[in-house]
Write a protein that holds these residues in place. Structure first.
Motif, PDB file in Angstrom:
ATOM      1  N   ASP A 171     -12.347  -3.994 -19.271  1.00 54.12           N
ATOM      2  CA  ASP A 171     -11.942  -3.199 -18.107  1.00 54.12           C
ATOM      3  C   ASP A 171     -12.795  -3.479 -16.872  1.00 54.12           C
ATOM      4  OD1 ASP A 171      -9.909  -1.848 -19.492  1.00 54.12           O
ATOM      5  OD2 ASP A 171     -11.343  -0.388 -20.293  1.00 54.12           O
ATOM      6  N   ASP A 172     -13.614  -4.522 -16.914  1.00 52.67           N
ATOM      7  CA  ASP A 172     -14.596  -4.718 -15.841  1.00 52.67           C
ATOM      8  C   ASP A 172     -14.253  -5.830 -14.857  1.00 52.67           C
ATOM      9  OD1 ASP A 172     -16.320  -2.679 -16.861  1.00 52.67           O
ATOM     10  OD2 ASP A 172     -16.953  -4.081 -18.419  1.00 52.67           O
ATOM     11  N   GLU A 173     -13.374  -6.753 -15.217  1.00 50.75           N
ATOM     12  CA  GLU A 173     -12.919  -7.837 -14.340  1.00 50.75           C
ATOM     13  C   GLU A 173     -14.047  -8.784 -13.958  1.00 50.75           C
ATOM     14  OE1 GLU A 173     -10.723  -6.413 -10.995  1.00 50.75           O
ATOM     15  OE2 GLU A 173      -9.103  -5.571 -12.229  1.00 50.75           O
ATOM     16  N   ALA A 174     -14.278  -9.795 -14.797  1.00 46.87           N
ATOM     17  CA  ALA A 174     -15.260 -10.841 -14.497  1.00 46.87           C
ATOM     18  C   ALA A 174     -14.901 -11.513 -13.178  1.00 46.87           C
ATOM     19  CB  ALA A 174     -15.270 -11.870 -15.625  1.00 46.87           C
ATOM     20  N   SER A 175     -15.873 -11.583 -12.251  1.00 42.68           N
ATOM     21  CA  SER A 175     -15.568 -12.013 -10.887  1.00 42.68           C
ATOM     22  C   SER A 175     -16.259 -13.298 -10.460  1.00 42.68           C
ATOM     23  CB  SER A 175     -15.930 -10.906  -9.890  1.00 42.68           C
ATOM     24  OG  SER A 175     -15.121  -9.770 -10.112  1.00 42.68           O
ATOM     25  N   ASP A 176     -17.412 -13.630 -11.025  1.00 47.71           N
ATOM     26  CA  ASP A 176     -18.076 -14.871 -10.630  1.00 47.71           C
ATOM     27  C   ASP A 176     -19.146 -15.213 -11.651  1.00 47.71           C
ATOM     28  OD1 ASP A 176     -18.483 -17.148  -9.157  1.00 47.71           O
ATOM     29  OD2 ASP A 176     -19.614 -16.191  -7.567  1.00 47.71           O
ATOM     30  N   LEU A 177     -19.668 -16.447 -11.545  1.00 47.83           N
ATOM     31  CA  LEU A 177     -20.605 -16.953 -12.528  1.00 47.83           C
ATOM     32  C   LEU A 177     -21.587 -17.897 -11.843  1.00 47.83           C
ATOM     33  CD1 LEU A 177     -20.998 -16.879 -15.691  1.00 47.83           C
ATOM     34  CD2 LEU A 177     -19.696 -19.010 -15.741  1.00 47.83           C
ATOM     35  N   ALA A 178     -22.859 -17.870 -12.268  1.00 46.48           N
ATOM     36  CA  ALA A 178     -23.876 -18.755 -11.709  1.00 46.48           C
ATOM     37  C   ALA A 178     -24.861 -19.138 -12.806  1.00 46.48           C
ATOM     38  CB  ALA A 178     -24.605 -18.084 -10.547  1.00 46.48           C
TER      39      ALA A 178
ATOM     40  N   GLY B  40     -13.859 -19.013  -6.649  1.00 44.45           N
ATOM     41  CA  GLY B  40     -15.222 -19.267  -7.063  1.00 44.45           C
ATOM     42  C   GLY B  40     -15.675 -20.647  -6.621  1.00 44.45           C
ATOM     43  N   MET B  41     -16.990 -20.880  -6.632  1.00 41.69           N
ATOM     44  CA  MET B  41     -17.515 -22.193  -6.266  1.00 41.69           C
ATOM     45  C   MET B  41     -18.869 -22.413  -6.919  1.00 41.69           C
ATOM     46  SD  MET B  41     -18.913 -21.881  -2.353  1.00 41.69           S
ATOM     47  CE  MET B  41     -17.360 -21.306  -1.666  1.00 41.69           C
ATOM     48  N   SER B  42     -19.252 -23.695  -6.989  1.00 41.24           N
ATOM     49  CA  SER B  42     -20.543 -24.068  -7.534  1.00 41.24           C
ATOM     50  C   SER B  42     -20.937 -25.414  -6.953  1.00 41.24           C
ATOM     51  CB  SER B  42     -20.479 -24.147  -9.067  1.00 41.24           C
ATOM     52  OG  SER B  42     -21.746 -24.437  -9.618  1.00 41.24           O
TER      53      SER B  42
ATOM     54  N   GLU C  62     -12.009 -16.902 -12.190  1.00 40.20           N
ATOM     55  CA  GLU C  62     -12.694 -16.249 -11.078  1.00 40.20           C
ATOM     56  C   GLU C  62     -14.085 -16.782 -10.801  1.00 40.20           C
ATOM     57  OE1 GLU C  62     -11.751 -13.825  -8.872  1.00 40.20           O
ATOM     58  OE2 GLU C  62      -9.708 -13.991  -9.616  1.00 40.20           O
ATOM     59  N   GLY C  63     -14.705 -17.470 -11.764  1.00 34.56           N
ATOM     60  CA  GLY C  63     -16.061 -17.948 -11.545  1.00 34.56           C
ATOM     61  C   GLY C  63     -16.304 -19.270 -12.245  1.00 34.56           C
ATOM     62  N   VAL C  64     -17.133 -20.128 -11.623  1.00 39.80           N
ATOM     63  CA  VAL C  64     -17.460 -21.430 -12.198  1.00 39.80           C
ATOM     64  C   VAL C  64     -18.938 -21.727 -11.950  1.00 39.80           C
ATOM     65  CG1 VAL C  64     -16.783 -22.662 -10.086  1.00 39.80           C
ATOM     66  CG2 VAL C  64     -16.829 -23.878 -12.275  1.00 39.80           C
ATOM     67  N   ALA C  65     -19.563 -22.399 -12.901  1.00 39.27           N
ATOM     68  CA  ALA C  65     -20.964 -22.802 -12.763  1.00 39.27           C
ATOM     69  C   ALA C  65     -21.152 -24.134 -13.471  1.00 39.27           C
ATOM     70  CB  ALA C  65     -21.892 -21.745 -13.355  1.00 39.27           C
TER      71      ALA C  65
ATOM     72  N   VAL D 222     -15.529 -18.164 -16.043  1.00 38.65           N
ATOM     73  CA  VAL D 222     -15.104 -16.840 -16.504  1.00 38.65           C
ATOM     74  C   VAL D 222     -13.751 -16.529 -15.868  1.00 38.65           C
ATOM     75  CG1 VAL D 222     -17.360 -15.850 -16.999  1.00 38.65           C
ATOM     76  CG2 VAL D 222     -16.448 -15.721 -14.666  1.00 38.65           C
ATOM     77  N   SER D 223     -12.974 -15.771 -16.607  1.00 44.76           N
ATOM     78  CA  SER D 223     -11.645 -15.377 -16.138  1.00 44.76           C
ATOM     79  C   SER D 223     -11.462 -13.889 -16.337  1.00 44.76           C
ATOM     80  CB  SER D 223     -10.564 -16.133 -16.930  1.00 44.76           C
ATOM     81  OG  SER D 223      -9.275 -15.598 -16.675  1.00 44.76           O
ATOM     82  N   GLU D 224     -10.738 -13.275 -15.408  1.00 43.48           N
ATOM     83  CA  GLU D 224     -10.327 -11.894 -15.636  1.00 43.48           C
ATOM     84  C   GLU D 224      -9.413 -11.861 -16.860  1.00 43.48           C
ATOM     85  OE1 GLU D 224      -8.425 -10.350 -12.180  1.00 43.48           O
ATOM     86  OE2 GLU D 224     -10.249 -10.287 -10.982  1.00 43.48           O
ATOM     87  N   PRO D 225      -9.499 -10.814 -17.682  1.00 40.74           N
ATOM     88  CA  PRO D 225     -10.410  -9.693 -17.473  1.00 40.74           C
ATOM     89  C   PRO D 225     -11.811  -9.920 -18.056  1.00 40.74           C
ATOM     90  CG  PRO D 225      -8.975  -9.238 -19.323  1.00 40.74           C
ATOM     91  CD  PRO D 225      -8.540 -10.564 -18.776  1.00 40.74           C
ATOM     92  N   ASP D 226     -11.922 -10.699 -19.179  1.00 38.53           N
ATOM     93  CA  ASP D 226     -13.197 -10.750 -19.909  1.00 38.53           C
ATOM     94  C   ASP D 226     -13.332 -12.020 -20.744  1.00 38.53           C
ATOM     95  OD1 ASP D 226     -11.167 -10.170 -21.684  1.00 38.53           O
ATOM     96  OD2 ASP D 226     -12.239  -8.586 -22.743  1.00 38.53           O
ATOM     97  N   LEU D 227     -12.929 -13.163 -20.193  1.00 41.41           N
ATOM     98  CA  LEU D 227     -12.893 -14.399 -20.974  1.00 41.41           C
ATOM     99  C   LEU D 227     -13.924 -15.411 -20.482  1.00 41.41           C
ATOM    100  CD1 LEU D 227      -9.016 -14.858 -21.301  1.00 41.41           C
ATOM    101  CD2 LEU D 227     -10.597 -13.768 -22.923  1.00 41.41           C
ATOM    102  N   PHE D 228     -14.501 -16.148 -21.430  1.00 41.22           N
ATOM    103  CA  PHE D 228     -15.543 -17.139 -21.154  1.00 41.22           C
ATOM    104  C   PHE D 228     -15.085 -18.504 -21.656  1.00 41.22           C
ATOM    105  CE2 PHE D 228     -19.233 -19.590 -22.605  1.00 41.22           C
ATOM    106  CZ  PHE D 228     -20.046 -19.572 -21.486  1.00 41.22           C
ATOM    107  N   TYR D 229     -15.363 -19.548 -20.840  1.00 39.90           N
ATOM    108  CA  TYR D 229     -14.978 -20.914 -21.175  1.00 39.90           C
ATOM    109  C   TYR D 229     -16.160 -21.851 -20.936  1.00 39.90           C
ATOM    110  CZ  TYR D 229     -10.188 -19.097 -20.736  1.00 39.90           C
ATOM    111  OH  TYR D 229      -9.033 -18.361 -20.859  1.00 39.90           O
ATOM    112  N   ARG D 230     -16.225 -22.910 -21.752  1.00 45.46           N
ATOM    113  CA  ARG D 230     -17.209 -23.968 -21.513  1.00 45.46           C
ATOM    114  C   ARG D 230     -16.539 -25.328 -21.686  1.00 45.46           C
ATOM    115  NH1 ARG D 230     -22.333 -23.913 -25.308  1.00 45.46           N
ATOM    116  NH2 ARG D 230     -20.912 -24.965 -26.748  1.00 45.46           N
ATOM    117  N   PHE D 231     -16.838 -26.239 -20.759  1.00 42.34           N
ATOM    118  CA  PHE D 231     -16.268 -27.583 -20.788  1.00 42.34           C
ATOM    119  C   PHE D 231     -17.393 -28.610 -20.824  1.00 42.34           C
ATOM    120  CE2 PHE D 231     -13.177 -24.888 -18.777  1.00 42.34           C
ATOM    121  CZ  PHE D 231     -11.927 -25.373 -19.156  1.00 42.34           C
ATOM    122  N   LYS D 232     -17.207 -29.651 -21.614  1.00 43.94           N
ATOM    123  CA  LYS D 232     -18.170 -30.753 -21.673  1.00 43.94           C
ATOM    124  C   LYS D 232     -17.451 -32.076 -21.416  1.00 43.94           C
ATOM    125  CE  LYS D 232     -21.693 -28.578 -24.524  1.00 43.94           C
ATOM    126  NZ  LYS D 232     -22.565 -28.700 -25.721  1.00 43.94           N
TER     127      LYS D 232
END
Length: 307
Positions: free
Chosen positions: A81-88, A232-234, A282-285, A295-305
């Motif tokens: 319920d928090d909406e991930a908005s950015d990542l660093a 988002g940006m990085s 919503e966010g990239v680092a 990160v993506s709304e609402p609460d998801l995490f991704y990693r790419f190599k």
């Protein structure tokens, strides 16, 4: 024996013939709607341009087509319920910081997307951007208040109060409902880079990453922002190239040091190893090894190599 075509009355033949333009028009309209909805128009020209990049040019860039997801849509516990908005990314602690926009707080994550701590953000209205600067300094952008706040986050920090830190007015946006959305620290050029969501526009603010800001923000002229929005940006610490994320375009775009387009990644299912479309990126680092995190709304995490 008469053929079946000969048995079709001429009037019916004419009706069938007249239907073809109509049917072709319907197919064309459906095709255009799919292209628009999936934002393939944003990617077509970029895909063609990528074909002309040399091996040397690719090796000197991030080159997003070579990335594959290895953590796909991992759920951040307790944050639906928090909406991930950015990542660093923090190169000193080797961890990630994310801001949540709906219920304002800052969360520290491992590089595997596990939660280390959650820090309430008291006094922020709608934090949408976060950047890790030098030392223990972070920048947080509040979209609703059009403010950038420089904060200090140490190992023992458990909450942050906006009144304890200095904030800077970012000014009015072209679209007040889609204001300043993203921020990134550029250590190579000693500046903060931040942007408006819609229409996408970039600005810089000279800084050393430790001291109060003394200059004013400056626009970055660019006709290379082929994105429907900026979420988002990085900054790649190795090449200095800029990564721009667009939730509406389902795209991650790489720009070189002159602002020219280099490569892109589509965020739809079936591409770059993704099982499904990233719902709303919503966010990239990016870290010093070139690993990508989202990160993506609402609460998801991704990693790419990189392959």
């Amino acid at each position: 024996m008469t053929s079946s075509s000969a048995s079709v009355p001429p009037s019916r033949k004419r009706r069938l013939f007249l239907r073809w333009p109509f049917l072709l028009g319907v197919v064309a309209m459906i095709g255009y709607a799919v292209v628009f909805a999936m934002h393939w128009d944003d990617r077509g020209l970029l895909w063609v341009k990528e074909r002309f990049e040399t091996t040397g040019e690719r090796s000197e860039s991030i080159w997003l087509p070579d990335y594959t997801v290895d953590i796909d849509a991992k759920v951040l516990p307790g944050m639906n319920d928090d909406e991930a908005s950015d990542l660093a990314y923090n190169p000193r602690s080797k961890t990630l910081f994310a801001v949540m926009g709906k219920n304002p707080f800052l969360v520290e994550l491992t590089l595997d997307g596990d939660v280390l701590r959650k820090m309430p953000l008291h006094g922020w209205s709608n934090p949408e951007g976060v950047a890790v600067l030098e030392g223990d300094h972070l920048a947080i952008v509040d979209e609703r208040n059009h403010e950038l706040t420089l904060v200090t986050v140490g190992p023992e920090t458990r909450e942050l109060k906006r009144e304890d830190f200095r904030s800077y007015d970012l000014g009015e946006s072209a679209n007040q409902n889609k204001g300043f959305e993203a921020v990134a620290w550029d250590p190579l050029r000693q500046r903060l880079l931040f942007g408006e969501e819609r229409p996408p526009r970039l600005f810089t603010w000279a800084a050393d990453g430790r001291s109060p800001l003394t200059s004013t923000k400056q626009p970055v002229p660019s006709d290379e922002l082929d994105l429907r929005n900026l979420s988002g940006m990085s900054i790649d610490p190795r090449t200095g190239h800029t990564l721009l994320l667009s939730a509406d375009s389902n795209m991650l775009l790489e720009l070189d040091e002159t602002g020219g387009q280099v490569s892109f990644m589509t965020l739809l299912g079936g591409f770059n190893g993704l099982k499904d479309r990233i719902p709303r990126a919503e966010g990239v680092a990016m870290d010093e090894h070139g690993t990508l995190y989202m990160v993506s709304e609402p609460d998801l995490f991704y990693r790419f190599k990189k392959k």
